[in-house]
Design an enzyme around this catalytic site. Structure first.
Site, PDB file in Angstrom:
ATOM      1  CE  LYS A  22       7.449  32.421  28.986  1.00 49.41           C
ATOM      2  NZ  LYS A  22       7.630  31.463  30.121  1.00 49.41           N
ATOM      3  CG  ASN A  28       3.886  39.283  37.694  1.00 47.02           C
ATOM      4  OD1 ASN A  28       3.677  38.318  38.418  1.00 47.02           O
ATOM      5  ND2 ASN A  28       3.186  39.485  36.590  1.00 47.02           N
ATOM      6  CG  ASP A  62      19.039  22.474  32.748  1.00 48.08           C
ATOM      7  OD1 ASP A  62      17.941  22.775  32.228  1.00 48.08           O
ATOM      8  OD2 ASP A  62      20.135  22.878  32.332  1.00 48.08           O
ATOM      9  CD  GLU A  84      18.298  32.261  31.464  1.00 46.10           C
ATOM     10  OE1 GLU A  84      18.361  33.486  31.699  1.00 46.10           O
ATOM     11  OE2 GLU A  84      18.953  31.414  32.092  1.00 46.10           O
ATOM     12  CE1 TYR A 128      10.847  35.723  28.927  1.00 48.09           C
ATOM     13  CE2 TYR A 128       9.780  37.815  28.396  1.00 48.09           C
ATOM     14  CZ  TYR A 128       9.820  36.639  29.139  1.00 48.09           C
ATOM     15  OH  TYR A 128       8.836  36.381  30.071  1.00 48.09           O
ATOM     16  CE1 TYR A 187      17.558  50.432  29.992  1.00 45.97           C
ATOM     17  CE2 TYR A 187      15.991  48.835  29.117  1.00 45.97           C
ATOM     18  CZ  TYR A 187      17.114  49.131  29.879  1.00 45.97           C
ATOM     19  OH  TYR A 187      17.778  48.110  30.507  1.00 45.97           O
ATOM     20  N   PRO A 246      17.153  48.049  22.064  1.00 46.02           N
ATOM     21  CG  PRO A 246      19.067  47.028  21.220  1.00 46.02           C
ATOM     22  CD  PRO A 246      18.409  47.430  22.507  1.00 46.02           C
ATOM     23  CB  ALA A 301      11.991  26.777  35.037  1.00 46.47           C
ATOM     24  CB  THR A 336      19.992  30.707  36.359  1.00 43.27           C
ATOM     25  OG1 THR A 336      18.844  31.498  36.702  1.00 43.27           O
ATOM     26  CG2 THR A 336      19.548  29.448  35.615  1.00 43.27           C
ATOM     27  CG  ASP A 345      15.065  27.486  40.420  1.00 43.32           C
ATOM     28  OD1 ASP A 345      14.125  28.288  40.429  1.00 43.32           O
ATOM     29  OD2 ASP A 345      16.199  27.785  39.988  1.00 43.32           O
ATOM     30  CB  THR A 377       5.162  36.828  29.020  1.00 41.83           C
ATOM     31  OG1 THR A 377       5.264  38.235  28.839  1.00 41.83           O
ATOM     32  CG2 THR A 377       5.908  36.176  27.858  1.00 41.83           C
ATOM     33  CG  ASP A 378       2.364  41.399  28.673  1.00 41.27           C
ATOM     34  OD1 ASP A 378       3.542  40.993  28.735  1.00 41.27           O
ATOM     35  OD2 ASP A 378       1.987  42.473  29.181  1.00 41.27           O
ATOM     36  CD  GLU A 379       7.962  41.095  27.717  1.00 40.42           C
ATOM     37  OE1 GLU A 379       8.889  41.140  26.913  1.00 40.42           O
ATOM     38  OE2 GLU A 379       8.086  41.348  28.921  1.00 40.42           O
TER      39      GLU A 379
HETATM   40  P1  NAD Z   1      12.860  34.770  37.243  1.00 33.44           P
HETATM   41  O1  NAD Z   1      13.903  35.076  36.220  1.00 33.44           O
HETATM   42  O2  NAD Z   1      12.810  35.573  38.488  1.00 33.44           O
HETATM   43  O3  NAD Z   1      13.025  33.233  37.705  1.00 33.44           O
HETATM   44  C1  NAD Z   1      13.252  32.204  36.809  1.00 33.44           C
HETATM   45  C2  NAD Z   1      13.641  30.970  37.628  1.00 33.44           C
HETATM   46  O4  NAD Z   1      13.834  29.881  36.697  1.00 33.44           O
HETATM   47  C3  NAD Z   1      14.941  31.130  38.405  1.00 33.44           C
HETATM   48  O5  NAD Z   1      14.763  30.676  39.725  1.00 33.44           O
HETATM   49  C4  NAD Z   1      15.935  30.263  37.652  1.00 33.44           C
HETATM   50  O6  NAD Z   1      16.943  29.721  38.476  1.00 33.44           O
HETATM   51  C5  NAD Z   1      15.024  29.194  37.075  1.00 33.44           C
HETATM   52  N1  NAD Z   1      15.588  28.567  35.865  1.00 33.44           N
HETATM   53  C6  NAD Z   1      16.118  29.200  34.787  1.00 33.44           C
HETATM   54  N2  NAD Z   1      16.548  28.297  33.892  1.00 33.44           N
HETATM   55  C7  NAD Z   1      16.266  27.064  34.412  1.00 33.44           C
HETATM   56  C8  NAD Z   1      16.451  25.732  33.942  1.00 33.44           C
HETATM   57  N3  NAD Z   1      17.041  25.483  32.762  1.00 33.44           N
HETATM   58  N4  NAD Z   1      16.024  24.724  34.718  1.00 33.44           N
HETATM   59  C9  NAD Z   1      15.444  24.961  35.931  1.00 33.44           C
HETATM   60  N5  NAD Z   1      15.256  26.201  36.430  1.00 33.44           N
HETATM   61  C10 NAD Z   1      15.662  27.236  35.673  1.00 33.44           C
HETATM   62  O7  NAD Z   1      11.488  34.782  36.465  1.00 33.44           O
HETATM   63  P2  NAD Z   1      10.049  35.308  36.931  1.00 33.44           P
HETATM   64  O8  NAD Z   1       9.979  36.754  36.705  1.00 33.44           O
HETATM   65  O9  NAD Z   1       9.724  34.720  38.241  1.00 33.44           O
HETATM   66  O10 NAD Z   1       9.132  34.621  35.807  1.00 33.44           O
HETATM   67  C11 NAD Z   1       8.631  33.299  35.991  1.00 33.44           C
HETATM   68  C12 NAD Z   1       7.808  32.916  34.766  1.00 33.44           C
HETATM   69  O11 NAD Z   1       6.747  33.851  34.589  1.00 33.44           O
HETATM   70  C13 NAD Z   1       8.622  32.939  33.468  1.00 33.44           C
HETATM   71  O12 NAD Z   1       8.229  31.830  32.696  1.00 33.44           O
HETATM   72  C14 NAD Z   1       8.228  34.238  32.814  1.00 33.44           C
HETATM   73  O13 NAD Z   1       8.315  34.144  31.404  1.00 33.44           O
HETATM   74  C15 NAD Z   1       6.793  34.381  33.277  1.00 33.44           C
HETATM   75  N6  NAD Z   1       6.309  35.778  33.374  1.00 33.44           N
HETATM   76  C16 NAD Z   1       7.005  36.706  34.108  1.00 33.44           C
HETATM   77  C17 NAD Z   1       6.502  38.002  34.206  1.00 33.44           C
HETATM   78  C18 NAD Z   1       7.220  39.058  35.028  1.00 33.44           C
HETATM   79  O14 NAD Z   1       6.820  40.235  34.981  1.00 33.44           O
HETATM   80  N7  NAD Z   1       8.227  38.726  35.805  1.00 33.44           N
HETATM   81  C19 NAD Z   1       5.313  38.350  33.557  1.00 33.44           C
HETATM   82  C20 NAD Z   1       4.635  37.380  32.817  1.00 33.44           C
HETATM   83  C21 NAD Z   1       5.146  36.091  32.749  1.00 33.44           C
HETATM   84  P1  TYD Z   2      11.565  45.099  32.443  1.00 35.56           P
HETATM   85  O1  TYD Z   2      11.398  45.147  33.920  1.00 35.56           O
HETATM   86  O2  TYD Z   2      12.877  44.646  31.884  1.00 35.56           O
HETATM   87  O3  TYD Z   2      10.359  44.224  31.886  1.00 35.56           O
HETATM   88  P2  TYD Z   2       9.896  43.980  30.332  1.00 35.56           P
HETATM   89  O4  TYD Z   2      10.971  44.428  29.417  1.00 35.56           O
HETATM   90  O5  TYD Z   2       9.742  42.499  30.331  1.00 35.56           O
HETATM   91  O6  TYD Z   2       8.627  44.748  30.173  1.00 35.56           O
HETATM   92  O7  TYD Z   2      11.281  46.549  31.865  1.00 35.56           O
HETATM   93  C1  TYD Z   2      10.036  47.202  32.091  1.00 35.56           C
HETATM   94  C2  TYD Z   2      10.065  48.484  31.292  1.00 35.56           C
HETATM   95  O8  TYD Z   2      11.078  49.340  31.833  1.00 35.56           O
HETATM   96  C3  TYD Z   2      10.465  48.277  29.827  1.00 35.56           C
HETATM   97  O9  TYD Z   2       9.729  49.210  29.032  1.00 35.56           O
HETATM   98  C4  TYD Z   2      11.941  48.599  29.784  1.00 35.56           C
HETATM   99  C5  TYD Z   2      12.058  49.671  30.849  1.00 35.56           C
HETATM  100  N1  TYD Z   2      13.359  49.734  31.552  1.00 35.56           N
HETATM  101  C6  TYD Z   2      14.006  50.960  31.701  1.00 35.56           C
HETATM  102  O10 TYD Z   2      13.548  52.014  31.211  1.00 35.56           O
HETATM  103  N2  TYD Z   2      15.185  50.989  32.390  1.00 35.56           N
HETATM  104  C7  TYD Z   2      15.738  49.863  32.930  1.00 35.56           C
HETATM  105  O11 TYD Z   2      16.835  49.946  33.544  1.00 35.56           O
HETATM  106  C8  TYD Z   2      15.049  48.613  32.777  1.00 35.56           C
HETATM  107  C9  TYD Z   2      15.621  47.340  33.354  1.00 35.56           C
HETATM  108  C10 TYD Z   2      13.856  48.591  32.086  1.00 35.56           C
END
Ligand code: NAD
Ligand code: TYD
Length: 352
Positions: free
Chosen positions: A154, A180, A60, A84, A150, A207, A274, A82, A37, A34, A125-127
């Site tokens: 992905k 999640n 990295d 963004e 983003y 939003y 946006p 890992a 960041t 990790d 991700t579903d996105e």
């Molecule tokens: P997060 O942003 O909390 O954590 C990302 C981690 O990656 C951080 O610890 C960061 O330091 C590390 N990182 C970033 N750039 C790096 C690099 N260049 N080298 C090494 N480490 C690096 O993310 P999360 O929410 O835990 O998501 C984890 C994964 O799951 C991601 O791939 C995300 O796309 C996927 N995902 C997340 C969700 C969600 O709701 N959070 C849903 C579906 C999929």
């Molecule tokens: P987010 O947690 O950023 O996840 P994602 O965009 O990956 O789905 O946002 C979840 C939903 O909440 C999304 O529809 C955007 C909305 N949102 C707000 O309305 N206000 C906020 O401050 C944030 C961060 C997100």
């Protein structure tokens, strides 16, 4: 001992996954790569930091030499998390997203190919599927149509993984999960942001009209799905993961106000993101049918548990709310909140 590489193991899902692997698999040791960041936090692993089966490497994933050195020591499986991950940041600047999510994935794929791995789980991700209308759900064969930088980064990574399976027979699997929530989520994301703001009687920025729909899954259910797919999933396949739990953002915000005993006037409608995706919903029947996984934590129970976690971990919250987070926060919300109206005011009919 199986050496498993978790990338992004200090992030939200990564830290939960590292903990899950160490707790449930006595024969597994975790190499946690990790970069730390703004989203990575060593404090999220404080309880297992001293565990001899956990090796942390700050580095990295785009650093080819470092990644090759790690694989050269023998890696059985990669859980690649890992990335963004915050959509709003990707709108502000897509560059780190392309670098980490696309180039970083390619570097890992090359190393996995060169040194050989038994499994490569690419956590997506579903996105990547884009946005849905009021009905229907994404299946694994829904065409990719990412809408945010983003999601596009992905989707690009997903396509690279697919190409390495096809061209090099890499035993990789792509998982695509819905939103999640749970402990250790960085408080820029909607649910932890809302909880931490409400705890301090600060406004929750919603939003647009707040009627966007997300399909919520507790992070522990996501981790359980990942290890199930690791053990029983078929290489080359894609598996959707989701909570069968569609909620509007407004519903979630109102629930949190109720649970925390705060007035809904703290909910403020602010300028929309946006390109904001309207609705996500996952068809998870493949995972249920083929691997017998299903979500187990009901949303309201999981949310109550998550609220408690943030109440009891204020020190964690204060620690992550520093430096870059604050600067980004200012850019992101100051102007929006200045013009935001209260949810107590009548909701305007959405224009689109
Ligand atoms: P997060 O942003 O909390 O954590 C990302 C981690 O990656 C951080 O610890 C960061 O330091 C590390 N990182 C970033 N750039 C790096 C690099 N260049 N080298 C090494 N480490 C690096 O993310 P999360 O929410 O835990 O998501 C984890 C994964 O799951 C991601 O791939 C995300 O796309 C996927 N995902 C997340 C969700 C969600 O709701 N959070 C849903 C579906 C999929
Ligand atoms: P987010 O947690 O950023 O996840 P994602 O965009 O990956 O789905 O946002 C979840 C939903 O909440 C999304 O529809 C955007 C909305 N949102 C707000 O309305 N206000 C906020 O401050 C944030 C961060 C997100």
């Amino acid at each position: 001992m199986l050496r498993v590489l978790v990338t992004g193991g200090c992030g939200f899902i990564g830290s939960n996954l590292v903990r899950h692997l160490l707790a449930h698999y006595a024969n597994v040791s975790v190499v946690n790569l990790d970069l730390l960041t703004y989203a990575g936090n060593m404090a999220s692993l404080r309880d297992i930091w001293e565990d001899p089966r956990h090796q942390f490497i700050r580095g990295d994933i785009t650093d080819r030499d470092l990644v090759r050195r790690i694989f050269a020591e023998g890696i059985d499986t990669v859980f690649h998390l890992a990335a963004e991950t915050h959509v709003d940041r990707s709108i502000f600047d897509a560059t780190p997203f392309v670098r980490t999510n696309v180039l970083g994935t390619q570097v890992l794929l090359d190393a996995a190919r060169e040194f050989g791995v038994r499994r490569f789980l690419h956590v997506s991700t579903d996105e990547v599927y884009g946005s849905l209308g009021p009905t229907g759900a994404f299946t694994e064969t829904t065409p990719l149509a990412p809408n945010s930088p983003y999601a596009a980064s992905k989707a690009a990574a997903d396509l690279l993984v697919r190409s390495y399976v096809h061209t090099f027979d890499l035993p990789a699997i792509i998982t695509r999960c819905s939103n999640n929530y749970g402990p250790y989520q960085f408080p820029e994301k909607f649910i932890p942001l809302s909880i931490t703001h409400l705890l301090e009687d600060r406004p929750v920025p919603l939003y647009g009209d707040g009627l966007q729909v997300r399909d919520w899954l507790h992070v522990q259910d996501h981790c359980a799905a990942l290890v199930r797919i690791w053990e029983f999933g078929k290489p080359g396949e894609v598996y959707n993961i989701g909570g069968r739990c569609e909620k509007t953002n407004l519903e979630v915000a109102q629930f949190l106000c109720r649970e925390l005993g705060k007035p809904t006037s703290l909910i403020r409608f602010v300028a929309d993101r946006p390109g904001h995706d309207r609705r996500y919903a996952m068809d998870i029947s493949k995972l249920e049918r083929e691997l017998g996984w299903r979500p187990t934590i009901p949303f309201e129970e999981g949310l109550r548990q998550t609220i408690r976690w943030y109440q009891e971990h204020q020190d964690w919250v204060h620690q992550v709310r520093s430096g870059e987070y604050q600067r980004f926060y200012d850019w992101q919300y100051r102007d929006r909140l200045a013009t935001g109206r209260s949810a107590a005011a009548p909701v305007e009919t959405p224009s689109a």
